[in-house]
Design a protein around this motif. Structure first.
Motif, PDB file in Angstrom:
ATOM      1  N   ALA A 194       2.487   6.639  -3.170  1.00 26.42           N
ATOM      2  CA  ALA A 194       1.709   5.747  -2.317  1.00 26.42           C
ATOM      3  C   ALA A 194       2.334   4.359  -2.250  1.00 26.42           C
ATOM      4  N   ILE A 195       2.829   3.876  -3.393  1.00 23.32           N
ATOM      5  CA  ILE A 195       3.479   2.561  -3.414  1.00 23.32           C
ATOM      6  C   ILE A 195       4.701   2.552  -2.512  1.00 23.32           C
ATOM      7  N   ALA A 237      -3.157  -3.967 -16.511  1.00 23.87           N
ATOM      8  CA  ALA A 237      -3.067  -4.173 -15.069  1.00 23.87           C
ATOM      9  C   ALA A 237      -2.751  -5.637 -14.803  1.00 23.87           C
ATOM     10  N   GLY A 238      -1.804  -5.872 -13.909  1.00 25.38           N
ATOM     11  CA  GLY A 238      -1.343  -7.229 -13.626  1.00 25.38           C
ATOM     12  C   GLY A 238      -0.037  -7.562 -14.303  1.00 25.38           C
ATOM     13  N   VAL A 254       4.766  -0.827 -14.376  1.00 25.31           N
ATOM     14  CA  VAL A 254       3.618  -1.513 -13.777  1.00 25.31           C
ATOM     15  C   VAL A 254       2.385  -1.149 -14.603  1.00 25.31           C
ATOM     16  N   GLY A 255       1.755  -2.137 -15.204  1.00 26.52           N
ATOM     17  CA  GLY A 255       0.624  -1.882 -16.089  1.00 26.52           C
ATOM     18  C   GLY A 255      -0.572  -1.296 -15.367  1.00 26.52           C
ATOM     19  N   THR A 256      -1.295  -0.395 -16.060  1.00 23.72           N
ATOM     20  CA  THR A 256      -2.443   0.267 -15.438  1.00 23.72           C
ATOM     21  C   THR A 256      -3.712   0.237 -16.276  1.00 23.72           C
ATOM     22  N   THR A 257      -3.665  -0.284 -17.495  1.00 27.63           N
ATOM     23  CA  THR A 257      -4.869  -0.320 -18.325  1.00 27.63           C
ATOM     24  C   THR A 257      -5.686  -1.565 -17.990  1.00 27.63           C
ATOM     25  N   PRO A 258      -6.965  -1.419 -17.680  1.00 28.76           N
ATOM     26  CA  PRO A 258      -7.769  -2.579 -17.289  1.00 28.76           C
ATOM     27  C   PRO A 258      -7.737  -3.681 -18.333  1.00 28.76           C
ATOM     28  N   ALA A 310      -6.652   7.496 -16.140  1.00 27.08           N
ATOM     29  CA  ALA A 310      -7.243   7.029 -14.882  1.00 27.08           C
ATOM     30  C   ALA A 310      -6.784   5.590 -14.646  1.00 27.08           C
ATOM     31  N   PRO A 311      -5.599   5.401 -14.078  1.00 31.51           N
ATOM     32  CA  PRO A 311      -5.033   4.055 -13.940  1.00 31.51           C
ATOM     33  C   PRO A 311      -5.851   3.142 -13.040  1.00 31.51           C
ATOM     34  N   ASP A 312      -5.857   1.869 -13.396  1.00 30.55           N
ATOM     35  CA  ASP A 312      -6.499   0.835 -12.587  1.00 30.55           C
ATOM     36  C   ASP A 312      -5.754   0.743 -11.258  1.00 30.55           C
ATOM     37  N   GLU A 313      -6.472   0.901 -10.154  1.00 31.31           N
ATOM     38  CA  GLU A 313      -5.822   0.945  -8.846  1.00 31.31           C
ATOM     39  C   GLU A 313      -5.285  -0.406  -8.391  1.00 31.31           C
ATOM     40  N   SER A 314      -5.606  -1.482  -9.099  1.00 31.15           N
ATOM     41  CA  SER A 314      -4.977  -2.762  -8.758  1.00 31.15           C
ATOM     42  C   SER A 314      -3.474  -2.703  -8.979  1.00 31.15           C
ATOM     43  N   ALA A 315      -3.020  -1.751  -9.799  1.00 27.38           N
ATOM     44  CA  ALA A 315      -1.585  -1.578 -10.027  1.00 27.38           C
ATOM     45  C   ALA A 315      -0.854  -1.190  -8.744  1.00 27.38           C
TER      46      ALA A 315
END
Length: 430
Positions: free
Chosen positions: A138-139, A206-207, A385-389, A406-411
């Protein structure tokens, strides 16, 4: 489709105008965020195992065609490749995303969770994007759309590589993934000057983005050890040769290779047996036992040394009992190494995308990635790319490959912006 005016793009790429540079690509990426999330959730609902990514490849190819590109399909065997030519002369770069899912039964409870069932190496399995490759696809679809909207102002050419079977071939010993795509000639007419890739990662919040110069992910080998004994009744073990006992001895002896024979302070090594098979009944000693495992190293010479020691250990234990041992090793991926000069050149772009303090240095990991096959051909840069909230303990968060991942979709937003910023910086000279 976004088409920034030339003046805005020039500001976005000018090294002396960092705020404008951040605003241009970032605005393009954020405008795409709802689409990227929708694509990711659709792909997550419909995961496919390696070399079976036919639906995924169709979604990707249709998207690239809608952008005015001419994708090549059926590569390796389900990969998709397309080239975007900019309106100005410049360098060539390849961007890679892997598409395959894992033989894992999902347990996230997400409303778009996978319920797909399939078969993996003869075993019935659930199928899940437990490693986040749905996010990678998707990215890169988002990056492709953003760059296509800027094509007249772009300097150079971009190849989008959607790769099957990163998690390894569906048949043991089969050539697959990045190696197969190269063998089938994806770089025969388009040889990039650099290749970029990313991976969503549960061990960062994430971020955050994670990078490291030089070797930072291990090589991965799949080894198979067959121990041949002689069948006998379990009540009379002396009448045969027990391959299960030899397998147990080899398993323990293999650990002494790492604990006593390799300088792991200089060269981290992991030697793991993940499967032992032998026998069909409680009171019959079988003819044969098979062990299957993985070897992870960072140095090619250390790899060869450990393989030789494992073979010698197995053969000697087997010979002492009157059995034989045969070791086969299939190299799934060499060590992944970031080109130091390329990382230094593109680090400012990644820092702009992540924000102050969010580009972190990661340690060496004994996980593996066949992106290394591409990066051994041309300079490569691979980042996490971090995915943990935020606020969740990294040590207890479900890892990649977990049925609960279940990765944080902000990633997704950060992934698009980071890849886009790095690509534009490379095309414009860094």
């Amino acid at each position: 489709m976004l088409r920034p005016v030339p003046a805005l793009l020039a500001l976005a790429l000018a090294p002396l105008h960092l705020s404008a540079q951040a605003a241009g690509p970032d605005a393009a990426a954020r405008a795409l965020q709802p689409k990227v999330v929708e694509w990711r959730r659709d792909l997550h609902r419909h995961p496919e195992l390696g070399n079976q990514e036919t639906r995924t490849a169709g979604v990707v190819a249709d998207h690239l065609r809608a952008l005015g590109l001419a994708p090549r399909t059926g590569i390796g065997p389900t990969g998709v490749v397309a080239v975007l030519k900019g309106g100005r002369p410049g360098p060539r770069i390849a961007l890679r995303a892997d598409m395959d899912a894992l033989p894992v039964t999902e347990a996230t409870g997400l409303p778009f969770a996978s319920t797909v069932k399939s078969e993996y190496r003869g075993q019935p399995v659930g199928v899940m994007h437990a490693c986040g490759h749905d996010m990678h696809v998707a990215i890169l679809m988002g990056v492709a759309e953003a760059l296509a909207g800027m094509r007249e102002e772009l300097a150079g050419e971009v190849m989008f590589v959607f790769q099957p079977a990163e998690e390894g071939p569906p048949v043991a010993g089969e050539v697959a993934g990045a190696r197969r795509m190269l063998d089938e000639g994806i770089w025969k007419e388009f040889r990039p000057d650099a290749v970029l890739g990313l991976h969503v990662w549960s061990r960062l919040h994430a971020g955050q983005l994670g990078v490291r110069a030089g070797p930072f992910m291990a090589s991965a080998d799949e080894w198979t050890l067959k121990i041949r004994g002689r069948q006998t009744h379990g009540s009379q073990p002396w009448a045969g040769v027990d391959p299960l006992t030899v397998a147990a001895q080899v398993l323990l002896g293999a650990q002494s290779i790492i604990a006593r024979q390799v300088d792991i302070t200089a060269h981290p090594v992991v030697l793991t047996a993940g499967q032992i098979q032998g026998g069909t009944r409680f009171n019959i000693i079988p003819d044969e036992a098979t062990m299957v495992g993985t070897l992870r190293t960072f140095d090619p010479q250390v790899r060869e040394d450990v393989i030789a020691r494992l073979r010698s250990t197995a053969e000697h234990f087997a010979a002492a009992s009157g059995a034989t041992a045969t070791l086969e090793v299939a190299g799934n991926a060499p060590a992944t190494s970031n080109d130091p000069e390329l990382l230094q050149r593109l680090r400012p772009a990644l820092e702009r995308a992540a924000g102050a303090g969010n580009l972190v240095e990661v340690p060496r990991y004994t996980i593996a990635e066949d992106f290394s096959v591409f990066a051994n051909e041309v300079p490569g840069l691979y980042f996490f790319v971090g995915t943990t909230p935020a606020g969740q303990d990294l040590a207890t968060a479900p890892m990649n490959h977990s049925p609960h991942y279940a990765p944080d979709e902000s990633a997704l937003d950060l992934g698009v912006r980071a890849m886009l910023q790095a690509t534009l910086a490379f095309l414009e000279g860094g």
